[in-house]
Design a protein around this motif. Structure first.
Motif, PDB file in Angstrom:
ATOM      1  N   UNK A 100      -6.329   3.081   3.477  1.00  0.00           N
ATOM      2  CA  UNK A 100      -5.204   2.959   2.562  1.00  0.00           C
ATOM      3  C   UNK A 100      -5.375   1.768   1.621  1.00  0.00           C
ATOM      4  N   UNK A 101      -4.917   1.953   0.394  1.00  0.00           N
ATOM      5  CA  UNK A 101      -4.905   0.839  -0.565  1.00  0.00           C
ATOM      6  C   UNK A 101      -3.502   0.271  -0.724  1.00  0.00           C
ATOM      7  N   UNK A 102      -2.491   1.012  -0.287  1.00  0.00           N
ATOM      8  CA  UNK A 102      -1.110   0.548  -0.372  1.00  0.00           C
ATOM      9  C   UNK A 102      -0.362   1.083   0.842  1.00  0.00           C
ATOM     10  N   UNK A 213      -0.812   5.078   0.713  1.00  0.00           N
ATOM     11  CA  UNK A 213      -1.360   5.570  -0.552  1.00  0.00           C
ATOM     12  C   UNK A 213      -2.843   5.244  -0.601  1.00  0.00           C
ATOM     13  N   UNK A 214      -3.599   6.119  -1.264  1.00  0.00           N
ATOM     14  CA  UNK A 214      -5.052   6.005  -1.294  1.00  0.00           C
ATOM     15  C   UNK A 214      -5.545   6.118  -2.732  1.00  0.00           C
ATOM     16  N   UNK A 215      -6.774   5.672  -2.937  1.00  0.00           N
ATOM     17  CA  UNK A 215      -7.378   5.799  -4.268  1.00  0.00           C
ATOM     18  C   UNK A 215      -7.726   7.244  -4.593  1.00  0.00           C
ATOM     19  N   UNK A 216      -8.215   7.978  -3.572  1.00  0.00           N
ATOM     20  CA  UNK A 216      -8.754   9.315  -3.859  1.00  0.00           C
ATOM     21  C   UNK A 216      -8.226  10.401  -2.928  1.00  0.00           C
ATOM     22  N   UNK A 217      -7.182  10.121  -2.182  1.00  0.00           N
ATOM     23  CA  UNK A 217      -6.628  11.120  -1.273  1.00  0.00           C
ATOM     24  C   UNK A 217      -5.119  11.196  -1.469  1.00  0.00           C
ATOM     25  N   UNK A 218      -4.493  12.300  -1.054  1.00  0.00           N
ATOM     26  CA  UNK A 218      -3.039  12.427  -1.195  1.00  0.00           C
ATOM     27  C   UNK A 218      -2.295  11.381  -0.360  1.00  0.00           C
TER      28      UNK A 218
END
Length: 274
Positions: A100-102, A213-218
């Motif tokens: 996760x990025x967030x 939340x992710x950079x490249x995933x839902x």
């Protein structure tokens, strides 16, 4: 007598760690007592870890790496060992958490796991898992290492005021836990708000939840019940919970006022008493 039970390294990460420790120790020409003397522990502890009857810690692994000059191999392996101690139903979430990025979370009962101290985590986990509380607490603290990465996730935490008032692990543990929360006040990636009782009914009366939340995933929503967890990427659910979380943030105290409340509770409720 020294335990020399044969391990199957493929049985689990813990078994592999024990077998690898024994292999490296013997390759260095050391018996268990000699290695124990080098890293300031007992031969019995070395034996317990080599036979997978005790879970190693990060300080232990660091000392072994230094003593046996293994270039951090045991510390790298430790991550797999501790991850394997997590409940099987929780591991899918843990696998996503590291990506996760967030992360945004609302917690109603206890401090958020990634911000817990060792004593607080042990007290929480011992309620239902008294025999494995130490191992589970170590695994929880290992998860916190994502906050120490060069590029950590942004974390936004909303805590119900009840979290501050519910004494977990005793007064000293609570004081240290609240001090841990305050230690993030200047951290640019961790933001903490308190939802006061005065907010009344709010957008998360159904209970705690996490949004990843992710950079490249839902995006993912994660919620727990007694002995299982549920993840969903349903866009409708994510949208509803995201709006609900924004409403929670709006109803909560500001970060500055939250820190002031945490500090006041820490001193008045858990401070040193004459």
């Amino acid at each position: 007598m020294v335990n020399i039970r044969t391990l199957d390294p493929s049985a689990s990460p813990l078994d592999y760690y024990g077998a690898e420790l024994r292999r490296l120790r013997e390759a260095a020409g050391l018996n268990q007592k000699q290695l124990g003397d080098l890293i300031f522990c007992t031969a019995s502890l070395i034996g317990q870890i080599e036979t997978a009857s005790k879970v190693p810690t990060r300080p232990f692994s660091q000392q072994v790496d230094a003593a046996l000059k293994t270039d951090g191999a045991m510390c790298r392996l430790l991550g797999l060992v501790l991850r394997s101690q997590l409940p099987s139903w929780f591991q899918p979430y843990a696998n996503m958490e590291v990506k996760a990025t967030y992360i945004s979370t609302y917690q109603t009962q206890v401090a958020y796991g990634l911000l817990q101290t060792a004593d607080y985590a042990r007290a929480v986990l011992a309620v239902h898992n008294p025999d494995t509380a130490d191992e589970l607490a170590a695994a929880r603290l290992e998860r916190q290492r994502i906050l120490m990465r060069e590029h950590p996730p942004a974390v936004w935490v909303v805590l119900d005021e009840a979290v501050l008032l519910r004494e977990v692990g005793g007064q000293a543990a609570m004081r240290n836990q609240l001090a841990r929360l305050l230690s993030y006040e200047k951290n640019p990636w961790v933001h903490i708000q308190v939802l006061p009782f005065s907010a009344g009914q709010h957008a998360a009366l159904m209970g705690s939840f996490n949004l990843l939340r992710f950079d490249e995933e839902p995006d993912l929503l994660y919620m727990e019940n007694y002995d299982s967890g549920c993840m969903t990427a349903n866009p409708k659910v994510i949208k509803e919970r995201s709006v609900g979380y924004a409403r929670l943030q709006a109803a909560a105290l500001s970060e500055e006022d939250s820190a002031a409340l945490i500090s006041r509770v820490m001193e008045e409720r858990y401070g040193d008493k004459p």
